[in-house]
Design a protein around this motif. Sequence first.
Motif, PDB file in Angstrom:
ATOM      1  N   TYR A 223       9.770  48.887 -93.669  1.00  0.00           N
ATOM      2  CA  TYR A 223       9.807  47.471 -94.029  1.00  0.00           C
ATOM      3  C   TYR A 223       9.105  46.605 -92.976  1.00  0.00           C
ATOM      4  N   ALA A 224       8.020  47.137 -92.409  1.00  0.00           N
ATOM      5  CA  ALA A 224       7.185  46.414 -91.448  1.00  0.00           C
ATOM      6  C   ALA A 224       7.945  46.031 -90.184  1.00  0.00           C
ATOM      7  N   ARG A 225       8.946  46.821 -89.848  1.00  0.00           N
ATOM      8  CA  ARG A 225       9.693  46.570 -88.611  1.00  0.00           C
ATOM      9  C   ARG A 225       9.684  47.829 -87.749  1.00  0.00           C
ATOM     10  N   PRO A 226       9.526  47.678 -86.449  1.00  0.00           N
ATOM     11  CA  PRO A 226       9.628  48.851 -85.576  1.00  0.00           C
ATOM     12  C   PRO A 226      11.075  49.315 -85.506  1.00  0.00           C
ATOM     13  N   LEU A 227      11.262  50.632 -85.454  1.00  0.00           N
ATOM     14  CA  LEU A 227      12.601  51.186 -85.302  1.00  0.00           C
ATOM     15  C   LEU A 227      12.991  51.303 -83.839  1.00  0.00           C
ATOM     16  N   TRP A 228      11.981  51.419 -82.969  1.00  0.00           N
ATOM     17  CA  TRP A 228      12.223  51.591 -81.553  1.00  0.00           C
ATOM     18  C   TRP A 228      11.161  50.817 -80.774  1.00  0.00           C
ATOM     19  N   GLU A 229      11.403  50.660 -79.495  1.00  0.00           N
ATOM     20  CA  GLU A 229      10.402  50.134 -78.577  1.00  0.00           C
ATOM     21  C   GLU A 229      10.331  51.090 -77.384  1.00  0.00           C
ATOM     22  N   GLY A 230       9.216  51.049 -76.692  1.00  0.00           N
ATOM     23  CA  GLY A 230       9.064  51.940 -75.552  1.00  0.00           C
ATOM     24  C   GLY A 230       7.618  52.071 -75.160  1.00  0.00           C
ATOM     25  N   HIS A 231       7.316  53.136 -74.446  1.00  0.00           N
ATOM     26  CA  HIS A 231       5.965  53.374 -73.959  1.00  0.00           C
ATOM     27  C   HIS A 231       5.560  54.811 -74.252  1.00  0.00           C
ATOM     28  N   TYR A 232       4.259  55.004 -74.410  1.00  0.00           N
ATOM     29  CA  TYR A 232       3.743  56.310 -74.793  1.00  0.00           C
ATOM     30  C   TYR A 232       3.731  57.330 -73.655  1.00  0.00           C
ATOM     31  N   ASP A 233       4.150  56.934 -72.475  1.00  0.00           N
ATOM     32  CA  ASP A 233       4.142  57.907 -71.386  1.00  0.00           C
ATOM     33  C   ASP A 233       5.110  59.060 -71.652  1.00  0.00           C
ATOM     34  N   PHE A 234       6.081  58.871 -72.560  1.00  0.00           N
ATOM     35  CA  PHE A 234       7.025  59.953 -72.850  1.00  0.00           C
ATOM     36  C   PHE A 234       6.329  61.157 -73.476  1.00  0.00           C
ATOM     37  N   LEU A 235       5.156  60.945 -74.066  1.00  0.00           N
ATOM     38  CA  LEU A 235       4.424  62.049 -74.693  1.00  0.00           C
ATOM     39  C   LEU A 235       3.846  63.020 -73.673  1.00  0.00           C
ATOM     40  N   PHE A 236       3.636  62.561 -72.457  1.00  0.00           N
ATOM     41  CA  PHE A 236       2.927  63.366 -71.464  1.00  0.00           C
ATOM     42  C   PHE A 236       3.880  63.938 -70.430  1.00  0.00           C
ATOM     43  N   PRO A 237       3.589  65.164 -69.979  1.00  0.00           N
ATOM     44  CA  PRO A 237       2.425  66.002 -70.312  1.00  0.00           C
ATOM     45  C   PRO A 237       2.611  66.880 -71.549  1.00  0.00           C
ATOM     46  N   ALA A 238       3.775  66.809 -72.212  1.00  0.00           N
ATOM     47  CA  ALA A 238       4.085  67.760 -73.291  1.00  0.00           C
ATOM     48  C   ALA A 238       3.028  67.782 -74.386  1.00  0.00           C
ATOM     49  N   VAL A 239       2.535  66.598 -74.772  1.00  0.00           N
ATOM     50  CA  VAL A 239       1.598  66.533 -75.899  1.00  0.00           C
ATOM     51  C   VAL A 239       0.281  67.251 -75.599  1.00  0.00           C
ATOM     52  N   LEU A 240      -0.009  67.471 -74.326  1.00  0.00           N
ATOM     53  CA  LEU A 240      -1.238  68.190 -73.971  1.00  0.00           C
ATOM     54  C   LEU A 240      -1.209  69.638 -74.453  1.00  0.00           C
ATOM     55  N   ASP A 241      -0.020  70.145 -74.748  1.00  0.00           N
ATOM     56  CA  ASP A 241       0.101  71.522 -75.229  1.00  0.00           C
ATOM     57  C   ASP A 241      -0.056  71.625 -76.742  1.00  0.00           C
ATOM     58  N   THR A 242      -0.204  70.507 -77.438  1.00  0.00           N
ATOM     59  CA  THR A 242      -0.373  70.567 -78.890  1.00  0.00           C
ATOM     60  C   THR A 242      -1.767  71.071 -79.232  1.00  0.00           C
ATOM     61  N   THR A 243      -1.841  71.822 -80.318  1.00  0.00           N
ATOM     62  CA  THR A 243      -3.131  72.305 -80.801  1.00  0.00           C
ATOM     63  C   THR A 243      -3.679  71.321 -81.825  1.00  0.00           C
ATOM     64  N   VAL A 244      -3.855  70.078 -81.389  1.00  0.00           N
ATOM     65  CA  VAL A 244      -4.446  69.046 -82.237  1.00  0.00           C
ATOM     66  C   VAL A 244      -5.689  68.503 -81.552  1.00  0.00           C
ATOM     67  N   ASP A 245      -6.556  67.892 -82.356  1.00  0.00           N
ATOM     68  CA  ASP A 245      -7.835  67.387 -81.866  1.00  0.00           C
ATOM     69  C   ASP A 245      -7.834  65.885 -81.624  1.00  0.00           C
ATOM     70  N   GLN A 246      -6.903  65.191 -82.279  1.00  0.00           N
ATOM     71  CA  GLN A 246      -6.872  63.735 -82.200  1.00  0.00           C
ATOM     72  C   GLN A 246      -5.439  63.254 -82.002  1.00  0.00           C
ATOM     73  N   LEU A 247      -5.293  62.215 -81.202  1.00  0.00           N
ATOM     74  CA  LEU A 247      -4.018  61.529 -81.039  1.00  0.00           C
ATOM     75  C   LEU A 247      -4.225  60.108 -81.558  1.00  0.00           C
ATOM     76  N   VAL A 248      -3.404  59.696 -82.522  1.00  0.00           N
ATOM     77  CA  VAL A 248      -3.581  58.401 -83.203  1.00  0.00           C
ATOM     78  C   VAL A 248      -2.362  57.541 -82.894  1.00  0.00           C
ATOM     79  N   LEU A 249      -2.569  56.433 -82.159  1.00  0.00           N
ATOM     80  CA  LEU A 249      -1.470  55.636 -81.627  1.00  0.00           C
ATOM     81  C   LEU A 249      -1.614  54.168 -81.988  1.00  0.00           C
ATOM     82  N   GLU A 250      -0.497  53.454 -81.913  1.00  0.00           N
ATOM     83  CA  GLU A 250      -0.533  52.012 -82.188  1.00  0.00           C
ATOM     84  C   GLU A 250      -0.694  51.223 -80.886  1.00  0.00           C
ATOM     85  N   PHE A 251      -1.620  50.263 -80.914  1.00  0.00           N
ATOM     86  CA  PHE A 251      -1.851  49.421 -79.743  1.00  0.00           C
ATOM     87  C   PHE A 251      -1.947  47.938 -80.083  1.00  0.00           C
TER      88      PHE A 251
END
Length: 352
Positions: A223-251
Amino acid sequence: MARGAVMARVPVLPTTVVGSYPVPEWMERLKTDYYRGRMSLAHLTDMHEMAIKAALRDQELAGIDIVSDGELRRDNDIDYFLARMPGIEIAETPKDFYFDYYDPKLTAPLPESSPLGLARDFAFTATQTSAPIKFSFTGPFSLAHRVQDEVYADRRDLVLAIARTLNADARALAACGAELLQIDEPFLAGHPELVRTAVEAINIVTEGVDVTWALHVCYGNRYARPLWEGHYDFLFPAVLDTTVDQLVLEFARKGQEDLPVVATSWDRDLGIGVLDVKSAEVESPELVASRIRDALRLVPAERLIVSPDCGLRNLSGAVARAKLAAMVQGAATVRRELDALSPVPIPTESMA
């Protein structure tokens, strides 16, 4: 990770969408009618296909480089997938509104190779456009958090079981010609301490599927509302182990405060949100261009992808079309600036 053939066919700073597209009010009423027994499945299917054709046309007219089907067959980001999984029980009570969530219950172990039929959805879309297609689906971590689990010992086991089911669909999608698949994890930002489990599951989904993979992580868009707030630093370094080519984030909504840590840590393609999908205010092409320029200070142009923050479902059609047009114009402006800065090639043949 390799960029893949699909990215070789688009210009520098390619524009795309995250996935969903606006659902007109008349379509909302008719989808709700279906759940109340006042509309047949055949008519619902016809309506979905008509809406997908219109969404594709809107994106093509706006000049979007990589299009999507708008996720218009799906009531929301969860039910379309869980309702198709053997072992998931859903009470046969009609929804008051099509967008409502079911209350699914898992009563039997999930089979490991039982595709949900997503390849059929992609196959239809592929007949309606010659543009590169992004096909997105909700990831195992987010799906698991909507299930009442009566089978597995802990939540991680359920997440991984769903991942194996989605892997079967990913294989079927690739066999059907899909080249760019995106995993959406809108619940992950609310459980940053479990990012390792999400990464483990994502790698199960992608295993053995030779396509370009994207991972979208946002802070919720119900409904066009964020469920949470925070920062993307929580993704690192774990996300570096994903076998994906693109990371798509909101800014766009959050601002680019997190961009330095993301750009410093992530060395693959990065999709930056330049449109705030939680606001009906239409960004100007100049604002979009300035957001892209800011990102280019940290990310090379050849690795940057331009998109809205998240899906467009909660916007009106008119606002969504205007925002996409502004995004395309802003990206085109920056492309021209990059072209002007490119050195003129020196002829290799000797001058007479």
